[in-house]
Design an enzyme around this catalytic site. Structure first.
Site, PDB file in Angstrom:
ATOM      1  CD  GLU A   3       3.086  47.133   8.355  1.00 48.56           C
ATOM      2  OE1 GLU A   3       3.314  47.080   9.582  1.00 48.56           O
ATOM      3  OE2 GLU A   3       2.413  46.286   7.743  1.00 48.56           O
ATOM      4  CE  LYS A  29       2.649  35.550   7.086  1.00 46.62           C
ATOM      5  NZ  LYS A  29       3.040  36.814   7.650  1.00 46.62           N
TER       6      LYS A  29
END
Ligand code: PSU
Ligand code: MN
Length: 377
Positions: A89, A235
């Protein structure tokens, strides 16, 4: 680069080639569907060879057909020949890390793939063109574009907008970029015939998401686009438990790589249980079963970080969340704000850990892409 600007004679030649290939494919597909045993017996073609031929033709047409994609020739060739390819990405390059570490890593991960005979395809929108595979000059420009304000975060929602608005650049101006997130990279990778994708972390359900409804489009894309995403989990700026529930509800198979505990990006542990997978061949088999059942979703493979960041990261996350709330940061800006604040508060520690986990994810994605290519030979 493929078919964007061509002289009319080469366009004609290409059309004739495509036309002939289409006729052969249609004839073969008819034989395949209606009298497979007969055709295989008549022409004494081993069944496996015949099936390989059909799947190559299908791959060829599925990606060449889309006029919105500009595919790097090395990537196009690899996809056409069933050679392993891994998508990467561009948000992580433009917005996920500072310059020059972002460029260093972008080049390094491409090398990791090439050294394993896997073709890298970094995906981004450049001046309104969906690019599948960038060269070194373009990667360098993308890496600078984030800090120069020439790159916009581009999730699936933003793809058509970037395409429609991005073509007005003059040749003298520096390029503008749509930096693709996990969601939009998956979509473009799938359109280009690529089924394995490596990144750092994916988006998820934000903390307090049950009230704010802030749920990343990455999760929705995983529910309806058949691409395997290799990440270091998510995260802990996010609500890991609710993210896992959401993925389960939406039918997305989610695995810990050689672990039963879903990893939390900077840390290998989150306290959240997940299914375990130990090798690339198993992933390839699960993906193939999913394809045969015509299930629409992708898969998430979460790799535990071997180079965890210190305890100060959790503290930094807590204070970043408070700040974001006080400053009333909402929508698309939330994730970049939190990522930047955590990176600043933990200085080199989180960056080092982030770079290490991306390298490892890419190496594992290479194994998976190789296993998938082997299985479809
Ligand atoms: N998490 C990270 N690093 C990142 C991102 C997420 O640790 O760079 C980026 C990815 O591109 C991901 C996107 O797809 O943020 C998710 O943004 P949002 O939550 O707005 O969907
Ligand atoms: Mn969001």
């Amino acid at each position: 680069m493929t078919t964007i600007s061509h002289s009319s004679s080469s366009r004609k030649r290409e059309f004739t080639l495509l036309h002939n290939r289409a006729l052969v494919t249609i004839a073969a597909a008819l034989l395949h569907n209606y009298s497979r045993s007969l055709s295989v017996a008549m022409y004494r073609i081993p069944r496996r060879t015949f099936q390989t031929f059909i799947s190559r033709q299908q791959r060829f047409f599925s990606f060449r057909n889309n006029p919105m994609l500009k595919i790097h020739p090395a990537v196009a060739r690899a996809v056409d020949e069933g050679h392993p390819v891994v998508a990467l990405e561009s948000t992580i390059v433009a917005h996920g890390m500072p310059f020059p570490e972002n460029l260093e890593l972008a080049l390094e991960v491409e090398d990791i793939l090439r050294s394993r005979d896997v073709i890298p395809a970094t995906i981004a929108v450049k001046n309104g063109e969906c690019r599948i595979g960038l060269d070194q000059v373009e990667l360098t420009d993308l890496a600078k574009a984030g800090e120069e304000g020439r790159a916009q975060k581009c999730s699936t929602r933003d793809l058509p907008i970037q395409i429609a608005m991005g073509h007005s650049k003059k040749d003298t101006e520096k390029p503008s970029w749509g930096a693709t997130t996990v969601a939009s990279t998956m979509r473009l990778a799938h359109l280009a015939g690529i089924s394995t994708f490596a990144t750092g972390g994916i988006g998820g359900v934000h903390r307090n998401g049950e009230n704010s409804m802030d749920i990343s489009a990455d999760l929705l894309e995983l529910s309806h686009t058949p691409v395997i995403v290799v990440s270091a989990g998510i995260k802990s700026i996010l609500d890991i438990g609710r993210t896992m529930e959401f993925l389960e509800t939406h039918g997305v198979p989610t695995f810990g790589w050689q672990t039963n505990e879903f990893p939390a990006f900077f840390s290998p542990s989150s306290g959240v249980h997940c299914s375990r997978v130990d090798d690339a061949t198993t992933i390839s088999r699960i993906f193939s079963a999913s394809q045969t059942l015509k299930l629409p979703h992708g898969m998430l493979v979460a790799v535990p970080n071997r180079d965890p960041a210190g305890d100060n990261v959790e503290k930094a996350i807590q204070s970043a969340l408070l700040e974001a709330n006080e400053k009333n940061i909402t929508g698309q800006a939330v994730t970049p704000y939190l990522l930047k604040a955590v990176a600043e508060k933990t200085s080199g520690d989180s960056l080092r850990s982030n770079m290490a986990l991306v390298r490892r994810n890419v190496a594992i994605a290479a194994e998976i892409a190789i296993a998938i290519a082997e299985a479809s030979k």
